[in-house]
Design a protein around this motif. Structure first.
Motif, mmCIF file in Angstrom:
data_model
loop_
_atom_site.group_PDB
_atom_site.id
_atom_site.type_symbol
_atom_site.label_atom_id
_atom_site.label_comp_id
_atom_site.label_asym_id
_atom_site.label_seq_id
_atom_site.Cartn_x
_atom_site.Cartn_y
_atom_site.Cartn_z
ATOM 1 N N GLU A 192 81.963 38.001 -40.449
ATOM 2 C CA GLU A 192 82.561 37.037 -39.534
ATOM 3 C C GLU A 192 82.774 37.593 -38.126
ATOM 4 O OE1 GLU A 192 83.528 37.675 -42.573
ATOM 5 O OE2 GLU A 192 84.412 35.939 -43.597
ATOM 6 N N ILE A 193 82.737 38.913 -37.964
ATOM 7 C CA ILE A 193 83.059 39.537 -36.678
ATOM 8 C C ILE A 193 81.794 40.098 -36.043
ATOM 9 C CG2 ILE A 193 84.342 41.411 -35.552
ATOM 10 C CD1 ILE A 193 86.446 41.074 -37.770
ATOM 11 N N ASN A 194 81.525 39.722 -34.807
ATOM 12 C CA ASN A 194 80.330 40.236 -34.131
ATOM 13 C C ASN A 194 80.567 40.651 -32.684
ATOM 14 O OD1 ASN A 194 80.576 37.541 -33.202
ATOM 15 N ND2 ASN A 194 79.099 36.858 -34.756
ATOM 16 N N ALA A 195 81.815 40.808 -32.298
ATOM 17 C CA ALA A 195 82.126 41.307 -30.948
ATOM 18 C C ALA A 195 83.539 41.877 -30.968
ATOM 19 C CB ALA A 195 82.029 40.188 -29.913
ATOM 20 N N ILE A 212 86.430 51.293 -25.800
ATOM 21 C CA ILE A 212 85.113 51.097 -26.398
ATOM 22 C C ILE A 212 84.920 49.617 -26.675
ATOM 23 C CG2 ILE A 212 85.959 51.457 -28.760
ATOM 24 C CD1 ILE A 212 83.297 52.838 -29.374
ATOM 25 N N HIS A 213 83.683 49.168 -26.611
ATOM 26 C CA HIS A 213 83.432 47.728 -26.842
ATOM 27 C C HIS A 213 82.022 47.519 -27.363
ATOM 28 C CE1 HIS A 213 80.990 47.587 -23.149
ATOM 29 N NE2 HIS A 213 81.933 48.361 -22.619
ATOM 30 N N ARG A 214 81.822 46.370 -28.022
ATOM 31 C CA ARG A 214 80.515 45.954 -28.536
ATOM 32 C C ARG A 214 80.428 44.435 -28.441
ATOM 33 N NH1 ARG A 214 80.282 50.874 -29.251
ATOM 34 N NH2 ARG A 214 79.800 52.015 -31.178
ATOM 35 N N GLY A 215 79.255 43.933 -28.071
ATOM 36 C CA GLY A 215 78.985 42.502 -28.113
ATOM 37 C C GLY A 215 79.725 41.661 -27.096
ATOM 38 N N LEU A 216 80.312 42.293 -26.098
ATOM 39 C CA LEU A 216 81.045 41.559 -25.055
ATOM 40 C C LEU A 216 80.232 41.560 -23.764
ATOM 41 C CD1 LEU A 216 84.597 43.049 -25.718
ATOM 42 C CD2 LEU A 216 83.755 40.787 -26.405
ATOM 43 N N SER A 217 80.311 40.483 -23.006
ATOM 44 C CA SER A 217 79.519 40.343 -21.785
ATOM 45 C C SER A 217 80.043 41.246 -20.677
ATOM 46 C CB SER A 217 79.533 38.891 -21.317
ATOM 47 O OG SER A 217 80.821 38.556 -20.824
ATOM 48 N N SER A 218 79.208 41.460 -19.679
ATOM 49 C CA SER A 218 79.622 42.259 -18.523
ATOM 50 C C SER A 218 80.782 41.595 -17.792
ATOM 51 C CB SER A 218 78.439 42.462 -17.572
ATOM 52 O OG SER A 218 77.912 41.205 -17.156
ATOM 53 N N THR A 219 80.821 40.265 -17.834
ATOM 54 C CA THR A 219 81.933 39.535 -17.208
ATOM 55 C C THR A 219 83.240 39.838 -17.928
ATOM 56 O OG1 THR A 219 80.456 37.737 -16.564
ATOM 57 C CG2 THR A 219 82.808 37.248 -16.603
ATOM 58 N N PHE A 220 83.188 39.874 -19.253
ATOM 59 C CA PHE A 220 84.378 40.207 -20.027
ATOM 60 C C PHE A 220 84.843 41.623 -19.688
ATOM 61 C CE2 PHE A 220 86.927 41.687 -23.486
ATOM 62 C CZ PHE A 220 87.566 40.570 -23.994
ATOM 63 N N ILE A 221 83.920 42.570 -19.677
ATOM 64 C CA ILE A 221 84.265 43.965 -19.402
ATOM 65 C C ILE A 221 84.887 44.101 -18.019
ATOM 66 C CG2 ILE A 221 83.389 46.321 -19.268
ATOM 67 C CD1 ILE A 221 83.276 44.893 -22.050
ATOM 68 N N GLU A 222 84.323 43.394 -17.069
ATOM 69 C CA GLU A 222 84.814 43.481 -15.691
ATOM 70 C C GLU A 222 86.231 42.934 -15.554
ATOM 71 O OE1 GLU A 222 83.639 41.801 -11.213
ATOM 72 O OE2 GLU A 222 82.257 41.540 -12.899
#
Length: 329
Positions: A192-195, A212-222
C-alpha cells in the motif's frame, strides 16, 4: 368399469412405451437440482471454473463470484477473455508448467498459488485447487478449478517477513545513514505504500529535517524538506501520536498549498521516540489507497518503535566512546 390409468401406455402391439410426462418430470428435477447447485456455488467465497485443457484455458463455465475480480461470467464463457489472460505475466509460465507436470504424472488434483490481474488492473493473490478430469485412456477432457482469493493472507505474511528482516538488520547495524536506507526501503516493500521519507529532529533547535526520501517529487522535496520547531507540521509531530489522514488534509500552512497537486492519497505520520522524547518521524504515503489498513498501521508503528530502540543504542554507544576518549585524554 374401466381400469385406472397406469404410469405407462401400450402401443398397438401391446408393448409399453415410456411415459413422456415422467421423462419431463425427471428433466425438470435435474434442472432444479442443477440450479440449486449453482446457487450454492455462487454463495460460497470461491470462484469455480470449468476449463478446456487448451492454451490459456478457455472456460465453459464460471460461477458468478468472478465479479469479485471485476469480470462478468459472459466474458469468459464467450471466449472474449481466457483465464490465462488474467494470470499475472510473471506467474503464467510457472502455472502452465506446474499443470503440465501434474497431468504427466497422472495427478487427479493439486493446489498452487499465484497472482491474477483484476479488470481494474489490481493484482490479487489466489489459491487454485485443480481437479483433472480424464477419460479411461488418460486423455484430459476438462479441468475443474476452485479459486480462492488469499490476498489478505499473503499481505499479512509479507508484513511479518518485513518486520522480521528489519529487526535482524537493525540489530546488526551501527551506522545511522545505512539504517535510514533500510528503514525506508522496508516500509516501501509494503504494497500500500509507495512514497515517503524520514525526518530527523534537530537535538538543539527541535526543527524537522528530511534526511531521506523515496518516490516524492522535486516540488515536495523543495517545499517540505524542513519545518521549524514552531510550525504546525512540527507541532503535529511533537504530539507524539500517529496521524493517519488524506494528503490534502495535511496541508496546514500556505507554504504547503504548493503540494496540493502532489499525487498522494493516504498518508501516515509516525513519530519515533527515544524514551518520551520525539527524535524523528516517518512520513509514508500511498498513491493508490485512500486509507491504510489496520495491519499496515500496526507494522509501520512497530518499525518506528524498532527505530527508536536503534537510536537509543547508537546514542548510548556514542556516549561510551566519548567517555573512553575522555579517559584516554
Amino acid at each position: 368399469m374401466a381400469k385406472a390409468a397406469s404410469g405407462s401406455a401400450k402401443n398397438g402391439n401391446g408393448r409399453q412405451k415410456p411415459c413422456k410426462y415422467l421423462n419431463e418430470m425427471a428433466l425438470c428435477n435435474a434442472l432444479e437440482m442443477a440450479k440449486e447447485l449453482i446457487s450454492v456455488i455462487n454463495k460460497v467465497p470461491v470462484t469455480v471454473f470449468l476449463w478446456r485443457p487448451e492454451k490459456y484455458w478457455p472456460a465453459d463455465f464460471v460461477s458468478e463470484n468472478v465479479k469479485h475480480f471485476g469480470y462478468a461470467v459472459e466474458e469468459f464463457t464467450s471466449g472474449k477473455v481466457l483465464y490465462g489472460n488474467i494470470v499475472h505475466s510473471d506467474d503464467f509460465e510457472r502455472v502452465e508448467r506446474e499443470l503440465s507436470r501434474r497431468i504427466e504424472e497422472d495427478y487427479v488434483d493439486f493446489s498452487q498459488e499465484y497472482r491474477i490481474v483484476t479488470k481494474s488492473g489490481e493484482i490479487r493473490w489466489v489459491e487454485e485447487r485443480t481437479f483433472i478430469e480424464a477419460d479411461e485412456n488418460g486423455v484430459v477432457k476438462y479441468l475443474k478449478g476452485i479459486i480462492l482469493d488469499i490476498t489478505e493472507r499473503k499481505q499479512k505474511e509479507k508484513l511479518l517477513y518485513i518486520q522480521r528482516d528489519l529487526g535482524i538488520a537493525l540489530s546488526t547495524s551501527n551506522y545511522l545513514d545505512e539504517t535510514l536506507d533500510r528503514l525506508l526501503d522496508s516500509c516501501l516493500q509494503i504494497d500500500e505504500i509507495n512514497a515517503g521519507g524520514i525526518y530527523l529532529v534537530d537535538e538543539e533547535t527541535g526543527d524537522l529535517n528530511l534526511a531521506i526520501h523515496r518516490g516524492l517529487s522535486s516540488t515536495f522535496i523543495e517545499n517540505a524538506s524542513y519545518y521549524s520547531v514552531n510550525s504546525p507540521n512540527a507541532k503535529l509531530v511533537m504530539i507524539g501520536q500517529p496521524v493517519y489522514k488524506q494528503h490534502i488534509d495535511l496541508l496546514l500552512t500556505s507554504r504547503d498549498d504548493v503540494l496540493r497537486q502532489e499525487n498522494l492519497r493516504a498518508t501516515a505520520i509516525i513519530p519515533v521516540k527515544y524514551g518520551k522524547k520525539v527524535i524523528a518521524a516517518f512520513y509514508l504515503a500511498s498513491k493508490m489507497e485512500y486509507e491504510l489498513s489496520d495491519s499496515v498501521r500496526t507494522v509501520i508503528e512497530t518499525i518506528a518503535t524498532q527505530f527508536g530502540v536503534f537510536i537509543s543504542r547508537i546514542r548510548l554507544e556514542e556516549k561510551l566512546k566519548e567517555c573512553v576518549k575522555k579517559r584516554k585524554s
